[in-house]
Design an enzyme around this catalytic site. Structure first.
Site, PDB file in Angstrom:
ATOM      1  N   VAL A   1       0.850  -1.195   0.000  1.00  0.00           N
ATOM      2  CA  VAL A   1       0.000   0.000   0.000  1.00  0.00           C
ATOM      3  C   VAL A   1       0.883   1.242   0.000  1.00  0.00           C
ATOM      4  O   VAL A   1       1.742   1.421   0.875  1.00  0.00           O
ATOM      5  CB  VAL A   1      -0.938   0.012   1.237  1.00  0.00           C
ATOM      6  N   LYS A   2       0.667   2.072  -1.021  1.00  0.00           N
ATOM      7  CA  LYS A   2       1.510   3.265  -1.186  1.00  0.00           C
ATOM      8  C   LYS A   2       0.804   4.470  -0.564  1.00  0.00           C
ATOM      9  O   LYS A   2      -0.339   4.788  -0.925  1.00  0.00           O
ATOM     10  CB  LYS A   2       1.766   3.480  -2.675  1.00  0.00           C
ATOM     11  N   LEU A   3       1.519   5.129   0.326  1.00  0.00           N
ATOM     12  CA  LEU A   3       0.964   6.245   1.101  1.00  0.00           C
ATOM     13  C   LEU A   3       1.888   7.449   0.962  1.00  0.00           C
ATOM     14  O   LEU A   3       3.105   7.277   0.855  1.00  0.00           O
ATOM     15  CB  LEU A   3       0.907   5.871   2.594  1.00  0.00           C
TER      16      LEU A   3
END
Ligand code: E4P
Length: 216
Positions: free
Chosen positions: A82-84
């Site tokens: 998951v890219k944040l």
């Protein structure tokens, strides 16, 4: 050093995968928008080609939305990361996902303290953007060197993923300073095995062979 491809184009991903040395994929909203395809469908298709980490970026900018979107993305495949964004909300979401065992990639990193904070929060990857720093006449590689030193000083396990790569020299410099991963556009990956002396040398070998032994 691990090699990821930085694209949402399936043909490019398949071609890079066929080279046999691709370790993962990064995407972002701009890259998927450019393809004109459904967001999560494309992430699913990428995960069917590449078994290594595939970064899927959230669109939400607030903690609750990031958590909701990240949980949906994490269910797409077991190799989703998951890219944040490197914001306070992104940091909080990173910590929550780390506690739940969900891998994260903290993106849009432009200064070393962002990298230190997300490492403390348990990020799997941090993405300093070298090219965009160079674009404003500063030194992107210096950021990589600083993050490498900070992580080594304190034994942080977050992997340094150099992003916004513009040319092969960026990749060589990343390898020399001990960057863990580079994510590279396909047009730059295509240059990795190219050298005019290789082409000229090969042509000469073949010409000499034909002269001596014949054949087509
Ligand atoms: C990284 O994950 C990003 O997708 C990417 O490297 C951004 O690069 P750009 O500066 O070429 O847009």
């Amino acid at each position: 050093m691990e090699l990821y491809i930085d694209t949402a184009n399936l043909d490019e991903i398949k071609q890079a995968h066929d080279m046999g040395v691709l370790d993962g994929v990064t995407t972002n909203p701009s890259l998927i928008a450019k393809e004109g395809v459904d967001y999560n469908k494309r992430i699913t298709e990428i995960c069917e080609v590449v078994r290594g980490p595939v970064s899927a970026e959230v669109i939400a900018t607030e903690y609750d939305g990031m958590i909701a979107e990240g949980r949906v993305a994490a269910k797409i495949a077991d190799n989703i990361v998951v890219k944040l964004p490197c914001t306070v909300d992104g940091l909080r979401a990173c910590k929550t996902f780390a506690d739940e065992g969900v891998k994260t990639n903290l993106t849009l990193c432009f200064q070393p303290l962002q990298a230190m904070m997300v490492a403390k929060a348990g990020a799997f990857l941090v993405s300093p953007f070298i090219g965009r720093i160079d674009d404003i006449a500063e030194d992107g590689m210096e950021l990589i060197r600083q993050i490498r030193a900070i992580y080594d000083n304190f034994g942080f396990e977050t992997k340094v993923l150099a992003a916004s790569i513009r040319h092969p020299k960026h990749v060589v410099e990343c390898a020399l300073v001990g960057c863990d991963v580079v994510t590279v556009p396909f047009n730059v990956i295509q240059q990795f095995m190219q050298h005019p002396l290789t082409d000229n040398g090969l042509a000469k070998f073949l010409a000499d062979y034909k002269k001596a032994f014949g054949g087509s």
